[in-house]
Design a protein around this motif. Structure first.
Motif, PDB file in Angstrom:
ATOM      1  N   SER A 153       1.004  -0.844   0.187  1.00 20.68           N
ATOM      2  CA  SER A 153       0.411  -0.093   0.192  1.00 20.68           C
ATOM      3  C   SER A 153       0.772   1.004  -0.101  1.00 20.68           C
ATOM      4  N   SER A 154       1.923   1.472   0.661  1.00 24.99           N
ATOM      5  CA  SER A 154       3.064   2.142   0.363  1.00 24.99           C
ATOM      6  C   SER A 154       4.476   2.242   0.189  1.00 24.99           C
TER       7      SER A 154
ATOM      8  N   ARG B 278      -7.099   0.312   0.505  1.00 24.80           N
ATOM      9  CA  ARG B 278      -6.164   1.800   0.941  1.00 24.80           C
ATOM     10  C   ARG B 278      -4.826   1.311  -0.336  1.00 24.80           C
TER      11      ARG B 278
ATOM     12  N   ALA C 295      -2.915   4.428  -4.431  1.00 26.91           N
ATOM     13  CA  ALA C 295      -2.137   4.877  -4.537  1.00 26.91           C
ATOM     14  C   ALA C 295      -1.021   3.753  -4.588  1.00 26.91           C
TER      15      ALA C 295
ATOM     16  N   LYS D 225      -2.851   3.223  -8.879  1.00 29.59           N
ATOM     17  CA  LYS D 225      -2.191   5.028 -10.075  1.00 29.59           C
ATOM     18  C   LYS D 225      -0.862   5.236 -10.363  1.00 29.59           C
TER      19      LYS D 225
ATOM     20  N   GLU E 258       6.129   6.421   4.026  1.00 28.73           N
ATOM     21  CA  GLU E 258       5.350   6.066   5.272  1.00 28.73           C
ATOM     22  C   GLU E 258       5.072   5.258   6.158  1.00 28.73           C
TER      23      GLU E 258
END
Length: 281
Positions: A13-14, A40, A43, A46, A190
């Motif tokens: 997710s990050s 989540r 991101a 994208k 993150e």
């Protein structure tokens, strides 16, 4: 060919997991990008779209601390793709504190996510990786080699992962599975922000450890001021996935290599103790 290979990556997710998922797709892999909360995934999707690889990335739910979730995710992957060529164990959680004040709870929690979760995903994936001559790539940390102040729980879990993988590697190699660990240093992602660290509150509750914690926090802020990007760190993951003969241990930067080298050449432990004592003085 890489274009026919399926890789499952946890914790996408990050941060490094997201960057590795996009980079693996760009390298020609079909990526099953997993996370505990698929809400989540925005991101990641994208970033995949911006990189032109959205069609090579699919999101799936996987909670590494829940064995049925791991089994369900792998079953779905095999139903859709019929094979598994690589696993990237990336999901993890940090912890700042010290055991006298924290107790065992945070230590157990860190072990569940950072160690037992890795073991469970690897255990469940191995039969399928044997079938394809696949790879296990695990994102550990320089904190899996060098113990760091106020990171007792996190480093203990990462040390355990490194020991597990170093022991598994020669055994897995006898059945055609390559095992590697990737050791990032400071990464601007993150992951740090997501730990929800309230430093003023930690300092207020630190009692006799407050001066050392304050010094550690100042040193850590400086280190993350020179952090590499998740995309830079993910390059080592792609090397481990793609190299003809991947090394067992890869660091993600020159700083990480120099830091780990201190420990690997430190037979009596004095060099590391001298180094890290300076962080809390």
């Amino acid at each position: 060919m890489a274009s026919d290979r399926i890789v499952l990556i946890t914790g996408t997710s990050s941060g490094i997991g997201l960057a590795a998922a996009v980079a693996a797709a760009r390298a020609g892999f079909r990526v099953v990008a997993t996370m505990r909360d698929t809400g989540r995934s925005g991101a990641l999707l994208k970033a995949a779209e911006a990189a032109g690889v959205a069609g090579r990335v699919e999101v799936a739910r996987l909670d590494v601390t829940d064995a049925p979730s791991v089994a369900d995710c792998l079953a779905g992957l095999l139903d859709r793709h019929g094979r598994l060529d690589a696993v990237v164990n990336n999901a993890g959680a940090g912890r700042v504190g010290t055991v006298e004040q924290d107790g065992l709870g945070p230590v157990r929690e860190a072990m569940e996510v950072n160690y037992f979760g890795v073991v469970e995903v690897t255990r469940a994936a191995l039969p399928h990786l044997r079938a394809t001559g696949g790879r296990v790539v695990t994102v550990t940390s320089v904190g899996g080699v060098v113990g760091q102040p106020f990171n007792e729980a996190y480093c203990a879990a990462k040390f355990a992962v490194e020991g597990f993988m170093e022991s598994l590697a020669p055994v897995a190699a006898t059945v055609g599975v390559a095992v590697s660990v990737v050791e990032p240093g400071a990464v601007a992602s993150e992951f740090v922000a997501s730990q929800g660290i309230d430093l003023p509150a930690l300092l207020a509750a630190a009692g006799p450890y407050a001066p050392a914690l304050d010094a550690y926090a100042a040193r850590t802020r400086a280190a993350f001021g020179q952090a590499q990007t998740p995309e830079q760190a993910a390059e080592a993951v792609i090397t481990a996935l793609s190299a003809d003969r991947p090394p067992f241990r890869l660091q993600t930067s020159d700083r990480a290599r120099a830091f780990v080298a201190t420990k690997l050449a430190d037979l009596d432990g004095s060099a590391v103790q001298h180094l890290t004592a300076g962080w809390v003085a």
